[in-house]
Design an enzyme around this catalytic site. Sequence first.
Site, mmCIF file in Angstrom:
data_model
loop_
_atom_site.group_PDB
_atom_site.id
_atom_site.type_symbol
_atom_site.label_atom_id
_atom_site.label_comp_id
_atom_site.label_asym_id
_atom_site.label_seq_id
_atom_site.Cartn_x
_atom_site.Cartn_y
_atom_site.Cartn_z
ATOM 1 N N ARG A 1 10.928 13.315 -33.802
ATOM 2 C CA ARG A 1 11.752 14.202 -32.847
ATOM 3 C C ARG A 1 11.571 13.967 -31.386
ATOM 4 N NH1 ARG A 1 16.473 14.564 -33.241
ATOM 5 N NH2 ARG A 1 16.356 13.231 -31.344
ATOM 6 N N LYS B 1 15.177 13.010 -8.149
ATOM 7 C CA LYS B 1 15.866 14.093 -8.776
ATOM 8 C C LYS B 1 15.505 13.757 -10.506
ATOM 9 C CE LYS B 1 19.389 14.836 -5.249
ATOM 10 N NZ LYS B 1 20.899 14.859 -4.834
ATOM 11 N N LYS C 1 14.844 14.875 6.289
ATOM 12 C CA LYS C 1 16.094 15.223 5.593
ATOM 13 C C LYS C 1 16.670 16.446 6.474
ATOM 14 C CE LYS C 1 17.104 15.547 0.996
ATOM 15 N NZ LYS C 1 17.754 14.229 1.065
ATOM 16 N N GLU D 1 17.361 10.857 7.483
ATOM 17 C CA GLU D 1 18.933 11.056 6.810
ATOM 18 C C GLU D 1 19.674 11.484 8.147
ATOM 19 O OE1 GLU D 1 20.095 15.164 4.662
ATOM 20 O OE2 GLU D 1 19.516 13.677 3.280
ATOM 21 N N ASP E 1 23.992 9.704 5.002
ATOM 22 C CA ASP E 1 24.003 10.718 3.760
ATOM 23 C C ASP E 1 25.586 11.277 4.075
ATOM 24 O OD1 ASP E 1 23.269 12.640 1.710
ATOM 25 O OD2 ASP E 1 23.045 14.206 3.325
#
Length: 286
Positions: free
Chosen positions: A97, A132, A164, A194, A215
């Site tokens: 598994r 991410k 960012k 960004e 962005d």
Amino acid sequence: MNIIKLEEMLKQFFNEDIGDGDLSSELIFSVEQTGSFSFYAKDSGIFCGTPIIEHGFRLLDPSMQITMHKNDGDAVNYGDILAVIKGPLQKLLIGERVILNLIQRMSAIATAANRAVQETAGTTAKICDTRKTIPGLRMLDKYAVRIGGAYNHRSGLYDAIMLKDNHIAFAGSITEAVQTARKKIGHTVKIEVEIETKTQLDEAIAAGVDIIMFDNCTPEEIAAWIQSVPSHIATEASGGITLENLHAYAKSGIQWISLGSLTHSVKAFDISALVQMKGEHTLVHH
């Protein structure tokens, strides 16, 4: 892939699943009983997970005999045998598994990356991933992206400066953020900023950044604005990009396209185990 780190990860994953022991397998089968099963594809795409199969089963028992029928990066179709593993039944069932979970995710990521790369055909744009990823699985997620033919963005917060919208808001401006960072870093560290507007783009260029990320800009905006970006500054697009509009972004003149979807929202690639006992095959659905 860092094999030492991989084996440490696998030990943690097995410990989580096994705990004090496998009540099902250890109560039914003796340690002397052996058998085999094969992993086979119930989907079509790109296979990824050879190191997981080889190191995972051998961590449980060094005597495991593993025959790989597909290599990482190979295209597979429904019904293709990926690997055959022979050894003690208890260990086969204990490892099944955890190993399936990992290779299903990795094959899904490799498949998604490969599909994205295909959408850039005829352009100079390259596909890369993002941060991410699932915590604890970043090394595997990013390995799978490479197997799919795409590239890795920064590995973490430690290997590049990426400013960012929130960094810029706290700092006061792009100029202030870049100047402050530039004073404190060495020459090998790049600065990416960004931007979302033409005004921000002009400010980033004037600040002397190394990479500009467009962005949530449209392909049309990028195609128009990118003309003012000096050739020594790399360009990247991110945000709102899907397989449906990916080719339009690739044609905009952008150099890199980063896709969080490669790792944050893939559907597991369907792989099952085919067990062979006493000359008969039994399909085990997962």
